[in-house]
Write a protein that holds these residues in place. Sequence first.
Motif, mmCIF file in Angstrom:
data_model
loop_
_atom_site.group_PDB
_atom_site.id
_atom_site.type_symbol
_atom_site.label_atom_id
_atom_site.label_comp_id
_atom_site.label_asym_id
_atom_site.label_seq_id
_atom_site.Cartn_x
_atom_site.Cartn_y
_atom_site.Cartn_z
ATOM 1 N N SER A 3 8.287 4.683 -2.170
ATOM 2 C CA SER A 3 8.824 5.675 -1.231
ATOM 3 C C SER A 3 8.597 7.117 -1.695
ATOM 4 O O SER A 3 8.772 8.042 -0.913
ATOM 5 C CB SER A 3 10.316 5.421 -0.980
ATOM 6 O OG SER A 3 11.002 5.404 -2.197
ATOM 7 N N THR A 4 8.197 7.299 -2.952
ATOM 8 C CA THR A 4 7.933 8.671 -3.426
ATOM 9 C C THR A 4 6.414 8.888 -3.572
ATOM 10 O O THR A 4 5.797 9.528 -2.733
ATOM 11 C CB THR A 4 8.647 8.933 -4.768
ATOM 12 O OG1 THR A 4 8.245 7.950 -5.722
ATOM 13 C CG2 THR A 4 10.156 8.897 -4.611
ATOM 14 N N MET A 5 5.842 8.286 -4.594
ATOM 15 C CA MET A 5 4.433 8.556 -4.919
ATOM 16 C C MET A 5 3.474 8.032 -3.837
ATOM 17 O O MET A 5 2.548 8.727 -3.426
ATOM 18 C CB MET A 5 4.063 7.929 -6.276
ATOM 19 C CG MET A 5 4.956 8.389 -7.402
ATOM 20 S SD MET A 5 5.120 10.187 -7.423
ATOM 21 C CE MET A 5 6.610 10.377 -8.362
ATOM 22 N N MET A 6 3.697 6.785 -3.416
ATOM 23 C CA MET A 6 2.794 6.202 -2.413
ATOM 24 C C MET A 6 2.896 6.972 -1.102
ATOM 25 O O MET A 6 1.886 7.168 -0.406
ATOM 26 C CB MET A 6 3.175 4.727 -2.208
ATOM 27 C CG MET A 6 2.038 3.878 -1.745
ATOM 28 S SD MET A 6 0.717 3.814 -2.954
ATOM 29 C CE MET A 6 -0.580 3.128 -1.964
ATOM 30 N N THR A 7 4.098 7.411 -0.781
ATOM 31 C CA THR A 7 4.284 8.188 0.453
ATOM 32 C C THR A 7 3.476 9.481 0.398
ATOM 33 O O THR A 7 2.759 9.820 1.342
ATOM 34 C CB THR A 7 5.786 8.496 0.650
ATOM 35 O OG1 THR A 7 6.459 7.270 0.882
ATOM 36 C CG2 THR A 7 6.016 9.436 1.817
ATOM 37 N N ILE A 8 3.583 10.189 -0.730
ATOM 38 C CA ILE A 8 2.838 11.454 -0.870
ATOM 39 C C ILE A 8 1.335 11.197 -0.712
ATOM 40 O O ILE A 8 0.636 11.911 0.009
ATOM 41 C CB ILE A 8 3.135 12.115 -2.240
ATOM 42 C CG1 ILE A 8 4.588 12.592 -2.289
ATOM 43 C CG2 ILE A 8 2.181 13.269 -2.501
ATOM 44 C CD1 ILE A 8 5.012 13.176 -3.625
ATOM 45 N N LEU B 248 9.485 0.979 4.872
ATOM 46 C CA LEU B 248 10.333 -0.147 5.289
ATOM 47 C C LEU B 248 9.535 -1.461 5.303
ATOM 48 O O LEU B 248 10.065 -2.518 4.971
ATOM 49 C CB LEU B 248 10.961 0.130 6.661
ATOM 50 C CG LEU B 248 11.998 1.273 6.657
ATOM 51 C CD1 LEU B 248 12.517 1.535 8.060
ATOM 52 C CD2 LEU B 248 13.153 0.973 5.713
ATOM 53 N N ILE B 249 8.248 -1.347 5.661
ATOM 54 C CA ILE B 249 7.386 -2.545 5.610
ATOM 55 C C ILE B 249 7.310 -3.044 4.154
ATOM 56 O O ILE B 249 7.376 -4.235 3.879
ATOM 57 C CB ILE B 249 5.976 -2.222 6.172
ATOM 58 C CG1 ILE B 249 6.057 -2.033 7.688
ATOM 59 C CG2 ILE B 249 4.976 -3.323 5.825
ATOM 60 C CD1 ILE B 249 4.795 -1.488 8.321
ATOM 61 N N THR B 250 7.195 -2.082 3.229
ATOM 62 C CA THR B 250 7.173 -2.451 1.806
ATOM 63 C C THR B 250 8.463 -3.167 1.419
ATOM 64 O O THR B 250 8.440 -4.181 0.706
ATOM 65 C CB THR B 250 6.998 -1.176 0.938
ATOM 66 O OG1 THR B 250 5.766 -0.574 1.293
ATOM 67 C CG2 THR B 250 7.011 -1.507 -0.542
#
Lengths: 283, 241
Positions: free
Chosen positions: B55-60, B102-104
Motif C-alpha cells: 500500500s506504500t511502495m507498490m502504490t507509488i 484491496l485486491i492485494t
Amino acid sequence: MFKVRNLKFKYPNSKDYTIDGIDFEIQDGEIFGFLGPSAAGKSTTQKILIKLLKDFEGEIEYYGKPLLSYRDEFYQDIGVSFEMPISFSKLTAMENLEFFKKLYKQTVDVEPLLKRMGLWDDRDKKAGEFSKGMKIRLNFIRAMLNKPKMLFLDEPTNGLDPGNARIMKDMILEFKKQGGTVFITSHIMSDIDELCDRVAFIADGKLREVDTPRNLKIKYGKRTVKVEYKEEGNLIVREFSMDEIKTPAFFELLRDKDIETLHSGETTLEEIFIKVTGVTLRG
Amino acid sequence: MDRLLPLVKGEFDRLNKYNLFTANFVVLLLWVGMVSFFEGAELKMFVPVIFLMDSTMMTILLVGATLFYEKQEHTMNSIMVSPVTEDEYLLSKVIVSVLNSLITVVFISAALYFIKGVTYNYLLLIPAIIVVTVVHSMIGIRLSYHAKSFSSLLVNFMVYIFVFLLPTVFATIGIIDEKIAKYLIVLPPDVSNILISALALDVEPWKLVFGYTYLTVLSFILYRFMIKPKFNEYVMRETGV
C-alpha cells in the motif's frame, strides 16, 4: 463564436511573449486558418483556445462568455486533433476510441469514420504498431468522436501521404458544409489556401494580416498574365498587367504568335506571407 | 463525476495491457512464497509488512508508472481536452490505487487462509489500507510531477524512501534515540506502519486515532496544496512546453 482581444501569452521561464497582443474572431460555420512558420505561436494559440494553457492575458469569449468560465460543456462541443500522434500504444485502435467515447454525452458510430480513413481493417491492431500516418488519422477520428460543433486541427495533414491528406481535407470540408466550425493551424500553404474561408498570418507572436485568401491575393497579388510563345525557334516569355491585356498589342500577340502557355500571374499565399511578414514558412 | 467510472475502468484496462498487473502479481506471488517460510508469531509479524509494502511502495510505483506512460504517449493531452475534470482524473488514479491494494489484501488473505489457515481482523485492516494507499498514491503523483523519465521517477522514489523510511529503520535498531523516535510518527511510512501493524500488535488507541486523523488531513493538504495546483503546470509541461 470566438472573440479574441489583445491576447498575450508568455511561457514560464521565458522573457518574451510567445503570443504578443493578437485580436481575431472566428465565426460560426467558417474554417479559420492560422498560417505561420514553426514557433510562430500557432500551436500555442490553439492550446489557449482549447484551455490547455490558462495563464494568458487579454480576453477570449466563446459564445459571448469568457472562455475560462466554461467547464465540461465546452469540451462536449469541441474536437481536437494534435500534431503529434496521441494514443495508448498497447490498446488497439478500437479500444482507444471506445475509451474516449465513454467520456462524452454524445458520440458517433466510429465504423464509417474508420472505413473512410482506411483504418477499419486495422481496428484491432495495437496503436503502437501503426505508422505515423495511421496514428495521425486515428487522432483525427478521435477528434470527430463526440460529434463536435468545432474542430481544432494542428497541422492535420503533416505526415500524411497525398491520398490520405486528400481524404482528410474532403472530410474537413464536409464537416463545414454540415455547419461545423474549424480552427486550423498549418505551415502548409496549399492546405490553408484550399480549406480556409479566412486566414491569419502569424509571425513572432503577432498577427500581420487576417482576411480571405482571395482578398489577400487581390491585395498583394501581381495581377499579371504571363505568355510563353515561340519566335524564330526561341522561347519568349512576356508578362502583361491586367490593364495591358485590354490593348491591341496583347490581342495581336495572341493572334500572330505560336503561343505555348498562357498563365494568370496569381501570387500564392506563401509569396504573400513572405511579402507581409518578411519570414518564410519552411521548417 | 460522470466520467469517473469509465476513467477507473480504462485505468484498469491499461494496467492489464501494459503488464503492470502482471508485474504486481509476480510480486504478490513472491510474497506468498516468502509467507510459506514463516510460522506462528513470526508469520503474524511478517504479514503486515506485506500489506505495508504494497500500500506504500507498490502504490507509488504503480501510480508513477501509469503517469509515466500517459506522459510518454501524450494521451494526457487527449484526456484533458475531453470533458474530464482535473478532479475526476486525479481521483481516478487514487481510486484505482485503493482498489489495487484491496485486491492485494484479498489475494494475500486468501493465500494465507488456504496455506496456513490464518485469518486477520479485516475490519481493522481495510480502513488502514485505504487511508495509507490514498496518501501514498498522492505522494506517487507528486513525485511524478518532477520526473522527466521513468529513471528519474525511480530516483525520486529512492529519495523518498531514504528521507522518510530510513529514520524509522534507524529508530527500530536503536540508532535514533527513543525520545526523538516518538516524533517519527509524523512521517507517512511510520504512521502507516503503526496503522497496519495494529493487525498483529497491540497499538495504543491514541496512536490509531492520531494516525487516521493525520493521514486523512495529510491527504487533503497534499491534494489541495501540492497535487491540484501543480497539475496544470504538469499538463503544460506535458504539452511540450
